[in-house]
Motif scaffolding. Structure first.
Motif, PDB file in Angstrom:
ATOM      1  N   GLY A  68       0.704  -1.217   0.068  1.00 44.46           N
ATOM      2  CA  GLY A  68       0.117   0.099  -0.116  1.00 44.46           C
ATOM      3  C   GLY A  68       0.865   1.174   0.138  1.00 44.46           C
ATOM      4  N   VAL A  69       0.584   2.476   0.836  1.00 39.84           N
ATOM      5  CA  VAL A  69       1.177   3.582   0.949  1.00 39.84           C
ATOM      6  C   VAL A  69       2.299   3.264   2.381  1.00 39.84           C
ATOM      7  CG1 VAL A  69       1.215   5.978   1.405  1.00 39.84           C
ATOM      8  CG2 VAL A  69      -0.820   4.675   0.104  1.00 39.84           C
ATOM      9  N   GLY A  70       1.799   2.747   3.180  1.00 37.20           N
ATOM     10  CA  GLY A  70       2.880   2.808   4.156  1.00 37.20           C
ATOM     11  C   GLY A  70       2.657   3.695   5.237  1.00 37.20           C
ATOM     12  N   GLY A  71       2.702   3.372   6.607  1.00 31.77           N
ATOM     13  CA  GLY A  71       2.724   4.367   7.721  1.00 31.77           C
ATOM     14  C   GLY A  71       2.132   3.512   9.061  1.00 31.77           C
ATOM     15  N   GLN A 273      13.395   9.832  24.761  1.00 36.48           N
ATOM     16  CA  GLN A 273      12.374   9.295  25.013  1.00 36.48           C
ATOM     17  C   GLN A 273      12.197   7.984  23.812  1.00 36.48           C
ATOM     18  OE1 GLN A 273       8.722  11.543  24.735  1.00 36.48           O
ATOM     19  NE2 GLN A 273       7.574   9.731  23.593  1.00 36.48           N
ATOM     20  N   ARG A 274      11.780   6.881  24.215  1.00 35.64           N
ATOM     21  CA  ARG A 274      11.409   5.768  23.090  1.00 35.64           C
ATOM     22  C   ARG A 274       9.912   5.364  23.689  1.00 35.64           C
ATOM     23  NH1 ARG A 274      15.450   1.228  23.009  1.00 35.64           N
ATOM     24  NH2 ARG A 274      14.083   0.295  21.656  1.00 35.64           N
ATOM     25  N   THR A 275       9.055   5.046  22.385  1.00 34.21           N
ATOM     26  CA  THR A 275       7.838   4.789  22.711  1.00 34.21           C
ATOM     27  C   THR A 275       7.595   3.518  21.965  1.00 34.21           C
ATOM     28  OG1 THR A 275       6.810   7.007  23.002  1.00 34.21           O
ATOM     29  CG2 THR A 275       5.352   5.484  22.578  1.00 34.21           C
ATOM     30  N   TYR A 276       6.744   2.416  22.577  1.00 31.24           N
ATOM     31  CA  TYR A 276       6.210   1.463  22.075  1.00 31.24           C
ATOM     32  C   TYR A 276       4.708   1.447  22.044  1.00 31.24           C
ATOM     33  CZ  TYR A 276       5.925  -3.491  20.569  1.00 31.24           C
ATOM     34  OH  TYR A 276       5.536  -4.737  19.623  1.00 31.24           O
ATOM     35  N   GLU A 277       4.205   1.841  20.923  1.00 28.54           N
ATOM     36  CA  GLU A 277       2.521   2.009  20.682  1.00 28.54           C
ATOM     37  C   GLU A 277       1.624   0.789  20.577  1.00 28.54           C
ATOM     38  OE1 GLU A 277       1.254   5.404  18.568  1.00 28.54           O
ATOM     39  OE2 GLU A 277       3.340   6.213  18.236  1.00 28.54           O
ATOM     40  N   ARG A 278       0.774   0.918  21.481  1.00 26.24           N
ATOM     41  CA  ARG A 278      -0.189  -0.138  21.161  1.00 26.24           C
ATOM     42  C   ARG A 278      -0.961   0.079  19.876  1.00 26.24           C
ATOM     43  NH1 ARG A 278      -5.878   1.844  24.757  1.00 26.24           N
ATOM     44  NH2 ARG A 278      -5.832   3.829  23.537  1.00 26.24           N
ATOM     45  N   GLY A 279      -0.970  -0.853  19.258  1.00 30.57           N
ATOM     46  CA  GLY A 279      -1.547  -1.048  17.720  1.00 30.57           C
ATOM     47  C   GLY A 279      -0.487  -0.785  16.685  1.00 30.57           C
ATOM     48  N   SER A 280       0.668  -0.316  16.863  1.00 32.02           N
ATOM     49  CA  SER A 280       1.584   0.118  16.069  1.00 32.02           C
ATOM     50  C   SER A 280       3.233  -0.308  16.230  1.00 32.02           C
ATOM     51  CB  SER A 280       1.634   1.704  15.917  1.00 32.02           C
ATOM     52  OG  SER A 280       0.384   2.183  15.306  1.00 32.02           O
TER      53      SER A 280
END
Length: 346
Positions: A68-71, A273-280
């Motif tokens: 697809g597009v990517g994101g 800061q580093r983040t591990y996002e829910r769903g991503s």
């Protein structure tokens, strides 16, 4: 065959596929798909509740960079609700956010700045009388989100494609008074048979809600581990965030709706800061996460500070206490928003 016009934006590398349903009526079939899927419910952040609907599959397809597009997901720029528009003449748009797995997201600070850039570039600049009629407006306008109405302000252009946008009222920020203690078997992280790795990794996690849930760990003090494989646990850049983030997110007893997991560390007087996002998964930047991290910075690291610059993988955000921070628990956020390209997909 229907075609879909889209715009690709990123906020410090946190990139989404944006669909304009505000000025482009040809894209309105997207809103119909969302309504049919059940994803129009802003309390619904669980894909299984929506089923594997057509819209969920569309989000997954668009977000997949291989086909697809990517994101990191898809964000809809829509018209504000009639009820709120009647009350607020500066309410110019609405943000509807979806993670790359198709689940509904409630807030994305980087995405919101990009929505603000779109509205400013393609709506306000051409119709400046909308803002000029309000004395002393200073390029401020409002955007409706699932976490309430947010005030945005154009600050400056950095180049032809990038603007600095400010969100004045991120929050309110709710910090649980006592941190959580989470224990994780070291063997689950290191995959080692070494007897020295049979210890528990003890994490101190601050629970913060800024419209969506976050768990913030301060390195190195937020980690207690006595095993031999410990070096990576105390260094922000080497910390096994994906493994630990997944384990924390899957703890449904503590986080029934999952959680965004952040680690922060002061390095040479700079907050990282580093983040591990829910769903991503791990992303280059997380704006709402930066708000959560700044609140912990103001609480635990520097109570007298009025602002802090946070360095994320994709760049820097400036977070400041907003108005009466003690009472309102609101934080302003300033950072870049960049248009990458536009396209049409079948």
């Amino acid at each position: 065959m229907k075609t879909l016009d889209f715009i690709k934006y990123h906020g410090l590398g946190n990139h989404y596929v944006y669909i304009d349903c505000l000025t482009n009526n040809e894209n309105n079939f997207v809103l119909e798909l969302i309504n049919k899927s059940g994803s129009d419910d802003n309390n619904n952040n669980n894909i299984s509740d929506c089923g594997e609907s057509i819209w969920v599959e569309v989000v997954k397809y668009l977000s997949n960079g291989n086909i697809g597009v990517g994101g990191d997901g898809v964000i809809i720029i829509a018209k504000p609700s009639d009820e709120n528009k009647e009350k607020d003449e500066l309410l110019l748009g609405r943000m509807i956010m979806f993670n790359l797995d198709g689940s509904r997201g409630s807030m994305c600070g980087n995405g919101l700045r990009c929505v603000g850039k779109f509205i400013y570039d393609h709506f306000i600049c051409k119709k400046s009388e909308i803002l000029n009629k309000v004395e002393g407006n200073d390029n401020k306008f409002n955007v409706e989100t699932d976490c309430g109405i947010k005030e945005l302000q154009f600050e400056k252009n950095l180049d032809e494609n990038t603007s600095v946008m400010k969100v004045s009222n991120m929050g309110p920020v709710i910090v649980q008074p006592d941190p959580m203690n989470i224990n994780i078997p070291a063997i689950d992280i290191f995959n080692s048979d070494d007897d020295n790795d049979q210890y528990m990794i003890n994490l101190t996690l601050y629970s913060v809600n800024v419209g969506n849930p976050h768990g913030v760990i301060i390195l190195p003090d937020g980690v207690d581990y006595k095993g031999s494989n410990d070096a990576n646990l105390f260094d922000l850049h080497q910390f096994p965030l994906e493994k630990i983030g997944k384990i924390i997110q899957n703890n449904k007893q503590l986080f029934p709706d999952s959680v965004n997991v952040e680690i922060i560390q002061m390095i040479d007087n700079q907050l990282y800061q580093r983040t591990y996002e829910r769903g991503s998964g791990e992303t280059f930047a997380c704006g709402s996460g930066a708000v959560a991290c700044s609140s912990i910075y103001f609480k635990c690291i520097n109570q007298n500070a009025e602002s802090v610059n946070i360095q994320l993988t994709g760049g820097q955000l400036t977070l400041s206490k907003y108005n009466d921070y003690v009472e309102d628990k609101l934080i302003s956020m300033s950072g870049g928003a960049t248009e990458i390209f536009r396209g049409t997909i079948k």
